[in-house]
Design an enzyme around this catalytic site. Structure first.
Site, PDB file in Angstrom:
ATOM      1  CG  ASN A   1      45.204  49.612  45.268  1.00  0.00           C
ATOM      2  OD1 ASN A   1      45.379  50.802  45.541  1.00  0.00           O
ATOM      3  ND2 ASN A   1      44.844  48.719  46.179  1.00  0.00           N
TER       4      ASN A   1
ATOM      5  CE  LYS B   1      47.894  47.468  47.745  1.00  0.00           C
ATOM      6  NZ  LYS B   1      48.252  46.237  48.411  1.00  0.00           N
TER       7      LYS B   1
ATOM      8  CG  HIS C   1      42.311  46.790  49.324  1.00  0.00           C
ATOM      9  ND1 HIS C   1      43.199  46.428  50.310  1.00  0.00           N
ATOM     10  CD2 HIS C   1      42.878  46.433  48.156  1.00  0.00           C
ATOM     11  CE1 HIS C   1      44.266  45.880  49.740  1.00  0.00           C
ATOM     12  NE2 HIS C   1      44.099  45.872  48.431  1.00  0.00           N
TER      13      HIS C   1
ATOM     14  CD  GLU D   1      46.700  46.956  51.632  1.00  0.00           C
ATOM     15  OE1 GLU D   1      46.580  48.085  51.127  1.00  0.00           O
ATOM     16  OE2 GLU D   1      47.454  46.078  51.153  1.00  0.00           O
TER      17      GLU D   1
ATOM     18  CD  GLU E   1      42.872  42.718  45.810  1.00  0.00           C
ATOM     19  OE1 GLU E   1      43.738  42.954  44.961  1.00  0.00           O
ATOM     20  OE2 GLU E   1      42.618  43.479  46.748  1.00  0.00           O
TER      21      GLU E   1
ATOM     22  N   GLY F   1      50.704  41.521  48.713  1.00  0.00           N
ATOM     23  CA  GLY F   1      51.980  42.109  49.091  1.00  0.00           C
ATOM     24  C   GLY F   1      52.960  41.120  49.697  1.00  0.00           C
TER      25      GLY F   1
ATOM     26  CB  SER G   1      51.726  38.218  45.029  1.00  0.00           C
ATOM     27  OG  SER G   1      51.968  38.717  46.330  1.00  0.00           O
TER      28      SER G   1
HETATM   29  P1  PGA Z   1      49.787  43.212  45.527  1.00  0.00           P
HETATM   30  O1  PGA Z   1      48.465  43.995  46.003  1.00  0.00           O
HETATM   31  O2  PGA Z   1      49.678  43.042  44.023  1.00  0.00           O
HETATM   32  O3  PGA Z   1      50.935  44.115  45.915  1.00  0.00           O
HETATM   33  O4  PGA Z   1      49.814  41.917  46.241  1.00  0.00           O
HETATM   34  C1  PGA Z   1      47.223  43.736  45.409  1.00  0.00           C
HETATM   35  C2  PGA Z   1      46.165  44.590  46.082  1.00  0.00           C
HETATM   36  O5  PGA Z   1      46.233  44.789  47.294  1.00  0.00           O
HETATM   37  O6  PGA Z   1      45.228  45.075  45.410  1.00  0.00           O
END
Ligand code: PGA
Length: 253
Positions: A8, A10, A95, A97, A167, A173, A213
């Site tokens: 992803n 983003k 997601h 976010e 997640e 992140g 992460s």
């Molecule tokens: P990350 O994000 O691997 O940077 O923690 C995962 C995601 O949001 O799908």
């Protein structure tokens, strides 16, 4: 059942940088035995990248979201069918976010899942709890609610189009990963819910990815858990070498 390793991106990369990354991933991929590789670049690049992939490519493209509405007067939105029409077969929905920053409440997530499934897209349906919910031990209840609500109108047959991504919000992140035990515990719980809501067959055949992460140093242990079927990867998907090593970890799991 094949694992999925999905990147992803983003809101990262410009068109040319992304094309270079796609190229590097394509070139570096081994002949895949047990992993499907999905890449989710920013929406403006999708049609162009789709036109570059030929039938020998082992990479599938995904959008990072789609509209909750069918076509019509919805300025700025793109529909699930539009994605399908430009060669995209997967979409990420729910997601954290998007839930947190773009007002995607339970109703919107459910409507998006329905639009995507109606357009014959494969859905990577995300769920995950914020830190305060885990600290107060509400995480199982919240994950069950997020999933049950999103899948309300999804039939047993349509479940073939659904992959779940767990997640935990506190791991996205942040560099903090759930331990392999924490991931396994939640994935096992999710499978149990799928047995209750659908059937043991659906529970056994639905892929459940871990995200948050996930990186080369922890992927082998996480992907090695019995109820983990790969990962949804953010930061580590922005670099070909680290993304490829996550794919290698999945192949070896
Ligand atoms: P990350 O994000 O691997 O940077 O923690 C995962 C995601 O949001 O799908």
């Amino acid at each position: 059942m094949r694992n999925i390793v999905a990147g992803n991106w983003k809101s990262n990369k410009l068109m040319k940088e992304g094309a270079e990354l796609m190229d590097a991933i394509n070139k570096g991929l081994p002949r895949l035995q047990k992993t499907e590789v999905i890449v989710a670049p920013p929406a403006p690049f999708l049609a162009h990248y789709a036109s570059k992939l030929d039938h020998t490519s082992q990479i599938q493209l995904s959008a990072q979201q789609c509209s909750a509405n069918p076509s019509g007067a919805h300025t700025g939105e793109f529909t699930a069918e539009m994605l399908r029409s430009c060669g995209i077969n997967t979409v990420i929905i729910g997601h954290s976010e998007r839930r947190d920053r773009f007002g995607e409440n339970f109703d919107v997530v459910r409507e998006k899942v329905e639009q995507a499934v109606a357009a014959n897209l494969h859905v990577l349906l995300c769920c995950g709890e914020p830190l305060e919910v885990r600290e107060t031990h509400g995480h199982f209840e919240l994950i069950a609610k997020q999933l049950k609500d999103a899948l309300l109108e999804i039939s047993i047959e349509q479940m073939q189009r659904i992959t779940i991504a767990y997640e935990p919000v506190w791991a996205i992140g942040t560099g903090v990963t759930a331990t392999a035990d924490q991931a396994q515990e939640m994935h096992h719980f999710i499978r149990k819910q799928l047995t209750n809501w659908y059937s043991p067959e659906v529970a056994g055949s639905t892929r459940i990815l871990y995200g948050g992460s996930c990186k080369p140093s922890n992927a082998a242990e996480i992907f090695g858990q019995p109820d983990v079927n790969g990962g949804l990867i953010g930061g580590a998907a922005l670099d070909a070498e680290s993304f490829l090593s996550l794919i290698t970890a999945s192949e070896a799991s």
